[in-house]
Design a protein around this motif. Structure first.
Motif, PDB file in Angstrom:
ATOM      1  N   SER A 191       6.602 -61.919  37.728  1.00 41.82           N
ATOM      2  CA  SER A 191       5.827 -62.136  36.600  1.00 41.82           C
ATOM      3  C   SER A 191       7.152 -62.398  35.486  1.00 41.82           C
ATOM      4  CB  SER A 191       5.030 -61.144  36.315  1.00 41.82           C
ATOM      5  OG  SER A 191       5.470 -59.903  36.487  1.00 41.82           O
TER       6      SER A 191
ATOM      7  N   LYS B 282       7.668 -60.764  31.700  1.00 38.76           N
ATOM      8  CA  LYS B 282       7.286 -59.783  30.776  1.00 38.76           C
ATOM      9  C   LYS B 282       7.332 -60.277  29.364  1.00 38.76           C
ATOM     10  CE  LYS B 282       8.603 -55.943  33.879  1.00 38.76           C
ATOM     11  NZ  LYS B 282       9.467 -54.848  34.015  1.00 38.76           N
TER      12      LYS B 282
ATOM     13  N   ASP C  98       1.502 -56.134  29.056  1.00 39.37           N
ATOM     14  CA  ASP C  98       2.242 -56.353  30.412  1.00 39.37           C
ATOM     15  C   ASP C  98       1.420 -55.616  31.571  1.00 39.37           C
ATOM     16  OD1 ASP C  98       4.212 -57.970  29.407  1.00 39.37           O
ATOM     17  OD2 ASP C  98       5.681 -56.543  29.478  1.00 39.37           O
ATOM     18  N   ARG C  99       0.976 -54.418  31.043  1.00 41.24           N
ATOM     19  CA  ARG C  99       0.151 -53.736  32.075  1.00 41.24           C
ATOM     20  C   ARG C  99      -1.166 -54.343  32.229  1.00 41.24           C
ATOM     21  NH1 ARG C  99      -0.127 -49.023  29.374  1.00 41.24           N
ATOM     22  NH2 ARG C  99       1.932 -48.127  30.166  1.00 41.24           N
TER      23      ARG C  99
ATOM     24  N   ASN D  30      -1.075 -56.886  34.933  1.00 40.91           N
ATOM     25  CA  ASN D  30      -0.225 -56.512  36.152  1.00 40.91           C
ATOM     26  C   ASN D  30       1.358 -56.687  36.128  1.00 40.91           C
ATOM     27  OD1 ASN D  30      -2.757 -55.673  36.901  1.00 40.91           O
ATOM     28  ND2 ASN D  30      -3.167 -57.561  38.133  1.00 40.91           N
ATOM     29  N   GLY D  31       1.723 -56.682  35.031  1.00 44.47           N
ATOM     30  CA  GLY D  31       3.228 -56.907  35.027  1.00 44.47           C
ATOM     31  C   GLY D  31       3.873 -57.905  34.085  1.00 44.47           C
TER      32      GLY D  31
ATOM     33  N   PRO E  54       1.871 -64.228  35.350  1.00 45.85           N
ATOM     34  CA  PRO E  54       2.361 -64.540  37.093  1.00 45.85           C
ATOM     35  C   PRO E  54       3.084 -65.839  37.057  1.00 45.85           C
ATOM     36  CG  PRO E  54      -0.055 -64.939  36.415  1.00 45.85           C
ATOM     37  CD  PRO E  54       0.687 -64.198  35.124  1.00 45.85           C
TER      38      PRO E  54
ATOM     39  N   THR F  32      -5.863 -68.096  34.026  1.00 46.50           N
ATOM     40  CA  THR F  32      -6.303 -66.688  33.538  1.00 46.50           C
ATOM     41  C   THR F  32      -6.508 -67.262  32.013  1.00 46.50           C
ATOM     42  OG1 THR F  32      -5.044 -65.337  34.849  1.00 46.50           O
ATOM     43  CG2 THR F  32      -5.356 -64.498  32.632  1.00 46.50           C
TER      44      THR F  32
ATOM     45  N   SER G 280      -9.783 -64.440  35.267  1.00 47.23           N
ATOM     46  CA  SER G 280      -8.492 -64.203  35.947  1.00 47.23           C
ATOM     47  C   SER G 280      -8.900 -64.015  37.524  1.00 47.23           C
ATOM     48  CB  SER G 280      -7.846 -63.003  35.583  1.00 47.23           C
ATOM     49  OG  SER G 280      -6.542 -62.574  36.365  1.00 47.23           O
TER      50      SER G 280
ATOM     51  N   CYS H 138      -6.983 -62.337  39.490  1.00 45.92           N
ATOM     52  CA  CYS H 138      -6.493 -60.892  40.220  1.00 45.92           C
ATOM     53  C   CYS H 138      -6.742 -59.837  39.163  1.00 45.92           C
ATOM     54  CB  CYS H 138      -5.110 -61.264  40.606  1.00 45.92           C
ATOM     55  SG  CYS H 138      -4.009 -61.779  39.225  1.00 45.92           S
ATOM     56  N   ILE H 139      -7.264 -60.065  38.001  1.00 47.10           N
ATOM     57  CA  ILE H 139      -7.571 -58.882  37.063  1.00 47.10           C
ATOM     58  C   ILE H 139      -9.056 -59.008  36.638  1.00 47.10           C
ATOM     59  CG2 ILE H 139      -7.033 -57.928  34.946  1.00 47.10           C
ATOM     60  CD1 ILE H 139      -4.369 -59.814  34.891  1.00 47.10           C
TER      61      ILE H 139
ATOM     62  N   SER I 207     -11.449 -56.637  31.262  1.00 43.83           N
ATOM     63  CA  SER I 207     -10.319 -55.526  31.157  1.00 43.83           C
ATOM     64  C   SER I 207      -9.753 -55.523  29.664  1.00 43.83           C
ATOM     65  CB  SER I 207      -9.154 -55.456  32.267  1.00 43.83           C
ATOM     66  OG  SER I 207      -9.829 -55.517  33.546  1.00 43.83           O
TER      67      SER I 207
END
Length: 369
Positions: free
Chosen positions: A102, A104, A111-112, A115-116, A119, A311, A354, A356-357, A361
């Motif tokens: 990923s 940043k 970033d948290r 997930n970093g 992507p 996303t 997303s 993967c998220i 969130s």
């Protein structure tokens, strides 16, 4: 989007078809010029026109039908994928523990949430009511990507392509880079500053055709680099489109079919993020928002556009601006000498979509604008 006669893969195929015909039958050649003229006469100027216009064979000379069908198969083959096994995709990705998957922003909370960071090989879309918020966040990702993550890190092998549909404030981008450089030793700042600006490529994008032309040229260039797998995997590019809305809205103003244009942009974006291309590229798009009948906030430009990005991240200003004594960068480091008085806004980030998220969130972070 480039016209048929300028599409490199079509010209290569036509030349190879000529060569094979000449060797087999003496002087027979593929009637490329005649096909292009017949197609242009009925409004077919690009490869997408060739695929999407269903009555081409009714309007073109019968003698050319066989050759036009062959051209369509070339386009289909170019735009389609035969698929790969999971093992092949993992091997081709080249992602290791030493090579982050990923990009940043340097904003810890953001970033948290992602997930970093952004992507690789995916399209992330920042949706906001205020364009300046999305633009500033995009610039933060660009600045962080162009500089080493830590003072002891090597200069990254990376470029940022900033596609602007409006007036980009170069001062804003330069300031974001300069602000982060305060964390580095004074003797390194001038060199890092110059290297960062040399790897920030600004591309003027006045309409969707200019966007598509750049994306396909970029994909062609990266495909050539991909022949050297090791060099390709070491390079990590960030492509920023700021903003997509004026480009697509211009299509409506020309009374063109917006769904066709959206599909063309989606295909081009998928091409440069495809696992078939041995290149690590992340795409970041800024867009407006709209509220649908169910009152849910969605990206602007309608339902068809909603399928383009992997996303969707909604950004909104949570409270009014206030003056703060603000640390310039939130990366783990000694920031005692890197603070400045700036105008901060608290920004709420919500994941709308997303792979993967978890949807909905949230994170809150401070952004200097």
């Amino acid at each position: 989007m480039p016209p048929l006669k300028s599409a490199r893969y079509i010209r290569r195929w036509a030349e190879s078809a000529d060569s094979s015909r000449n060797s087999a039958a003496g002087t027979v050649t593929f009637p490329f010029t005649a096909c292009l003229a017949a197609l242009e006469a009925v409004g077919v100027r690009t490869d997408y026109d060739l695929l999407l216009q269903s009555d081409i064979l009714v309007q073109t000379p019968v003698i050319l039908h066989h050759h036009i069908k062959a051209l369509r198969m070339v386009v289909l083959d170019h735009l389609s994928s035969s698929g790969h096994t999971a093992a092949e995709l993992i091997e081709r990705s080249g992602l290791t523990a030493e090579q982050p998957a990923s990009i940043k922003s340097g904003i810890v909370e953001l970033d948290r949430l992602l997930n970093g960071g952004l992507p690789m090989r995916q399209v992330t879309e920042l949706c906001t009511k205020e364009t300046r918020i999305a633009t500033q966040v995009a610039i933060e990702f660009a600045a962080a990507h162009l500089l080493p993550e830590h003072t002891s890190s090597r200069v990254p092998i990376a470029k940022v392509y900033y596609l602007q549909s409006g007036a980009l404030s170069l001062w804003q981008a330069e300031q974001a880079i300069s602000k982060r450089l305060r964390l580095f030793p004074a003797e390194l700042r001038d060199t890092l500053h110059r290297q960062a600006l040399e790897r920030l490529i600004i591309v003027d994008c006045g309409d969707a055709d200019a966007l598509l032309t750049f994306l396909h040229k970029y994909a062609d260039a990266r495909a050539a680099v991909s022949e050297n797998q090791q060099a390709s995997l070491a390079t990590r590019d960030l492509v920023i489109v700021d903003s997509i809305r004026p480009l697509i809205v211009a299509v409506l103003q020309r009374q063109n079919d917006i769904d066709i244009e959206v599909h063309a942009v989606k295909t081009a974006l998928r091409r440069i993020t495809s696992a078939r291309l041995l290149a690590n590229t992340a795409v970041l798009i800024t867009n407006g928002v709209s509220q649908r009948e169910n009152l849910r906030t969605q990206p602007s430009l309608g339902a068809s556009w909603g399928m383009v990005s992997h996303t969707h991240l909604f950004l909104d200003q949570e409270s009014s601006d206030a003056d703060y004594h603000h640390a310039v960068d939130t990366r783990p480091s000694d920031t005692s000498a890197a603070s400045s008085t700036g105008r901060l806004s608290k920004i709420l980030a919500v994941v709308l979509k997303s792979p993967c998220i978890c949807v909905n969130s949230q994170a809150i972070f401070e952004l200097e604008m």
